[in-house]
Design a protein around this motif. Sequence first.
Motif, PDB file in Angstrom:
ATOM      1  N   ARG A 311     -25.433  80.590  71.625  1.00 20.99           N
ATOM      2  CA  ARG A 311     -25.598  79.643  70.503  1.00 20.99           C
ATOM      3  C   ARG A 311     -24.953  79.723  69.810  1.00 20.99           C
ATOM      4  N   SER A 312     -23.260  79.637  70.016  1.00 24.42           N
ATOM      5  CA  SER A 312     -22.366  80.028  68.658  1.00 24.42           C
ATOM      6  C   SER A 312     -22.320  78.274  69.084  1.00 24.42           C
ATOM      7  N   SER A 313     -22.054  77.956  70.193  1.00 25.08           N
ATOM      8  CA  SER A 313     -21.747  75.935  70.551  1.00 25.08           C
ATOM      9  C   SER A 313     -22.700  75.539  70.028  1.00 25.08           C
ATOM     10  N   GLU A 314     -23.492  75.776  69.643  1.00 21.55           N
ATOM     11  CA  GLU A 314     -25.232  74.703  69.105  1.00 21.55           C
ATOM     12  C   GLU A 314     -24.768  74.427  67.728  1.00 21.55           C
ATOM     13  N   ILE A 315     -24.570  75.701  67.090  1.00 18.64           N
ATOM     14  CA  ILE A 315     -23.690  76.015  66.061  1.00 18.64           C
ATOM     15  C   ILE A 315     -22.801  75.077  65.833  1.00 18.64           C
ATOM     16  N   GLY A 316     -21.548  75.651  66.336  1.00 18.98           N
ATOM     17  CA  GLY A 316     -20.582  74.630  66.210  1.00 18.98           C
ATOM     18  C   GLY A 316     -21.384  73.122  65.868  1.00 18.98           C
ATOM     19  N   VAL A 317     -22.115  72.587  66.486  1.00 23.63           N
ATOM     20  CA  VAL A 317     -21.919  71.698  66.961  1.00 23.63           C
ATOM     21  C   VAL A 317     -22.362  70.627  65.635  1.00 23.63           C
ATOM     22  N   ARG A 318     -23.577  71.598  64.935  1.00 24.38           N
ATOM     23  CA  ARG A 318     -24.236  71.749  63.719  1.00 24.38           C
ATOM     24  C   ARG A 318     -23.550  71.408  62.566  1.00 24.38           C
ATOM     25  N   LYS A 319     -22.759  72.316  62.554  1.00 25.38           N
ATOM     26  CA  LYS A 319     -21.826  72.668  61.137  1.00 25.38           C
ATOM     27  C   LYS A 319     -20.775  71.456  61.757  1.00 25.38           C
ATOM     28  N   ALA A 320     -20.441  70.561  62.991  1.00 30.67           N
ATOM     29  CA  ALA A 320     -19.552  69.613  63.626  1.00 30.67           C
ATOM     30  C   ALA A 320     -19.957  68.194  62.501  1.00 30.67           C
ATOM     31  N   PHE A 321     -21.608  68.091  62.195  1.00 28.24           N
ATOM     32  CA  PHE A 321     -21.999  67.873  61.938  1.00 28.24           C
ATOM     33  C   PHE A 321     -22.742  66.848  60.595  1.00 28.24           C
ATOM     34  N   GLY A 322     -22.496  68.157  59.746  1.00 24.28           N
ATOM     35  CA  GLY A 322     -22.694  68.423  58.398  1.00 24.28           C
ATOM     36  C   GLY A 322     -23.221  68.959  57.748  1.00 24.28           C
ATOM     37  N   ALA A 323     -23.864  70.428  59.401  1.00 21.37           N
ATOM     38  CA  ALA A 323     -25.084  71.029  58.532  1.00 21.37           C
ATOM     39  C   ALA A 323     -24.060  72.514  57.972  1.00 21.37           C
ATOM     40  N   THR A 324     -24.651  72.523  56.416  1.00 23.36           N
ATOM     41  CA  THR A 324     -24.121  73.338  55.357  1.00 23.36           C
ATOM     42  C   THR A 324     -24.006  74.598  55.469  1.00 23.36           C
ATOM     43  N   THR A 325     -23.482  75.461  55.615  1.00 25.21           N
ATOM     44  CA  THR A 325     -24.420  77.386  55.589  1.00 25.21           C
ATOM     45  C   THR A 325     -25.860  77.280  55.576  1.00 25.21           C
ATOM     46  N   TRP A 326     -25.831  76.545  54.087  1.00 28.10           N
ATOM     47  CA  TRP A 326     -27.323  77.121  54.199  1.00 28.10           C
ATOM     48  C   TRP A 326     -27.836  76.577  54.653  1.00 28.10           C
ATOM     49  N   ASP A 327     -28.306  74.790  55.488  1.00 29.32           N
ATOM     50  CA  ASP A 327     -29.440  74.511  56.710  1.00 29.32           C
ATOM     51  C   ASP A 327     -28.962  75.808  57.595  1.00 29.32           C
ATOM     52  N   LEU A 328     -27.870  75.989  57.945  1.00 30.75           N
ATOM     53  CA  LEU A 328     -27.941  76.940  59.628  1.00 30.75           C
ATOM     54  C   LEU A 328     -29.120  78.311  58.730  1.00 30.75           C
ATOM     55  N   MET A 329     -28.526  79.023  57.885  1.00 27.68           N
ATOM     56  CA  MET A 329     -29.477  80.063  57.039  1.00 27.68           C
ATOM     57  C   MET A 329     -30.535  79.183  57.632  1.00 27.68           C
ATOM     58  N   LYS A 330     -30.795  78.982  56.296  1.00 29.76           N
ATOM     59  CA  LYS A 330     -32.660  78.258  56.720  1.00 29.76           C
ATOM     60  C   LYS A 330     -33.203  78.222  58.122  1.00 29.76           C
ATOM     61  N   GLN A 331     -32.469  77.094  58.922  1.00 30.61           N
ATOM     62  CA  GLN A 331     -33.372  77.010  59.994  1.00 30.61           C
ATOM     63  C   GLN A 331     -32.829  78.172  60.545  1.00 30.61           C
ATOM     64  N   LEU A 332     -31.761  79.220  60.998  1.00 33.65           N
ATOM     65  CA  LEU A 332     -32.467  80.861  61.705  1.00 33.65           C
ATOM     66  C   LEU A 332     -33.449  81.409  61.136  1.00 33.65           C
ATOM     67  N   LEU A 333     -33.838  81.766  59.235  1.00 37.43           N
ATOM     68  CA  LEU A 333     -34.691  81.871  59.649  1.00 37.43           C
ATOM     69  C   LEU A 333     -35.865  81.673  58.960  1.00 37.43           C
ATOM     70  N   ARG A 334     -35.986  80.562  59.253  1.00 38.73           N
ATOM     71  CA  ARG A 334     -37.755  79.570  59.869  1.00 38.73           C
ATOM     72  C   ARG A 334     -37.088  79.791  61.250  1.00 38.73           C
ATOM     73  N   GLU A 335     -36.629  80.354  61.451  1.00 41.18           N
ATOM     74  CA  GLU A 335     -37.109  80.451  63.400  1.00 41.18           C
ATOM     75  C   GLU A 335     -37.957  81.795  63.352  1.00 41.18           C
ATOM     76  N   ASN A 336     -36.740  82.660  62.763  1.00 39.04           N
ATOM     77  CA  ASN A 336     -37.200  83.708  62.612  1.00 39.04           C
ATOM     78  C   ASN A 336     -38.662  84.276  62.154  1.00 39.04           C
ATOM     79  N   LEU A 337     -38.874  83.413  60.502  1.00 40.20           N
ATOM     80  CA  LEU A 337     -40.574  83.706  59.950  1.00 40.20           C
ATOM     81  C   LEU A 337     -41.629  83.242  61.094  1.00 40.20           C
ATOM     82  N   LEU A 338     -40.916  82.525  62.378  1.00 36.62           N
ATOM     83  CA  LEU A 338     -42.224  81.212  63.385  1.00 36.62           C
ATOM     84  C   LEU A 338     -42.265  82.828  64.285  1.00 36.62           C
TER      85      LEU A 338
END
Lengths: 412, 221
Positions: A311-338
């Motif tokens: 999913r590195s391309s997805e991560i790149g896109v999200r970062k390019a469009f303004g996701a911060t490191t914390w946003d992405l960490m939250k997303q993955l942790l949320r997915e993992n908790l789910l």
Amino acid sequence: MHSFKLLLKVLARRKFFTLVNLFGISFTLMVLLVGTTLFENFLFPRGPEKRSDLMLVAQRLEMTNDDNTTTWTSDAGYYFLDRFVRPMKTPHKFAIMGNATTVMNYQSGAKVELAMRPADGNIWDILDYQFLAGGPFSEAQNQAAAQVAIVSRGTAETVFGTDQVLGKSLEINGLVYEVIGVVQNVSRLESRAYGEVWVPINSLKDQSFKDKIVDDFLGFFLAEKASDLPLIKDEYDEVIKNVVFPDPSFTVLRGGADNKIEMMARSVFGGYEKETQAGQLLGVILGLVLLFMTLPAINLMNLNTSRIMERSSEIGVRKAFGATTWDLMKQLLRENLLLTTLGGLVGLLLAVLVLSLIASSQIFPYFEWHLNFRVFLAGFFLVCVFGLYSGLYPAFNMSRLEVVSSLKRRAL
Amino acid sequence: MIELNDIEKAYRTERIETIALQSIQLKIHKGQFVSIMGPSGCGKSTLLNILGLLDKPSKGNYLLDGQAVNQLPSKKSAQTRNQKIGFIFQSFHLIPDLNVMDNVEIPLLYRGVGRQERMRLVAEALDRVQLSARVHHYPNQLSGGQQQRVAIARAIVGKPELLLADEPTGNLDSHMGNEVMDILKELNRDHQTTIVMVTHDEHQAKKTDAILRLFDGRLVA
């Protein structure tokens, strides 16, 4: 919603891999939930030991002679408990009961083994046996060595084939007892109260136990309030130090009055000091739980890490469009908790199944389990710890990916 | 809008140093449509990445709207990208697990825009690229040209002042390429969006206001 939909899609991409992982999570959480339930039912019993939070038990003792050549370790003796412990001032109530001994009964035509507990008449004030018929024997009846017995419902049904047994005769060790009470079955997990037949101590044929310091008895203390518990421990410690031995060659006695977790710690680590290693025991249990979680957590970390590469391309896109490191960490942790919550729910169902199997098998006789709010909370806590434990490292890895290099990977 | 002063970008490893860009002086005014051309490896994408705050220059100053942005902390530069810049990539980079609607709304998610407003803005952006009928389609159900139009909708949904396009027509046939260029031209004309486009295609580059040529990391025209 965005995150949940995405998670399902990502999981569906590698179905077999996901299933194996989900199984790992569910199985781990199932084992932990079963363990937690057993532990919870052990620590907070609902049967006769329900006042465990106000109870202490004097059980293990170590007796040493003056030149240190002979050491005798065993449970407490009747003489010690009756003569030195019973007069203690700090306990609200005190009672003596012997360990369970197996006795034979042939009345039903077959050999029936029964766990018999000899007790004094005060035990009923401390342990909340639930009487289904009749009532307990009194201390006066104990003093008079009355041949009366209390039986559990299970015993009544096995020996007499009915629970209407008041007044019936029960033969134990060649003596005939009159059944005067029937109590609800006691779970084996409530080891201090467990039994199938209770008789007055003084009714036993062999009374040679009466001059022993160490033997096969337990002293039960009930405190009026929780703040009295340390006072009881202190007084018990004094009693132990000042005991007068019938056999003068013995000079030192050691032991402590324990609650349930302390009793467990003493049986795991040994020791006859006043204080037990209950703290260490909890530490060891926590350590084992973490260790047990580690293998499936590493599996999940691997799965997550390989998915992040996909999913590195997805991560790149999200970062390019303004996701911060914390946003992405939250997303993955949320997915993992789910994912772990999903595994937790399956684990919960499996745990219910396994606990029903344990209850219906006779691993712990008369074991009744309760999945209460406390267990549920503990389970939820375990799921969260597991989710974070297995998600943090991959999330950290992911958040460090450079936008430019992650966009260059074309593995979408 | 954009001012680069003496920008240099070098990649260093233990043994060698590769200079990707050097002595770049550049001004791009608001509302300009500029294309960057040059042979492969001349530093076009590096320059675009620096303009888009996806990469930091080794030396020099970058002013975006008068504000120095070349050494912003990562959180700040993420915010600036989100508010001011839109990206279009050669290989679209749509997320295959999300439908068109969910792909397009991504920049708005990081801006904390409410769901209703997101839906309105996504519909507006898709309308502009004439893909309103494809909201619930997934990327693999669309042609290359349609995918690039979705990517454009994603880039413009937050109404950025600056659009950076890295070979937006590179993976498309000439017909679809022209369609995409028409949309970019329209955005530039109607909304005064500043656009910087890297391209290998002289024909498409000629449609822009100015062509910058890079050679060995230097601007030559």
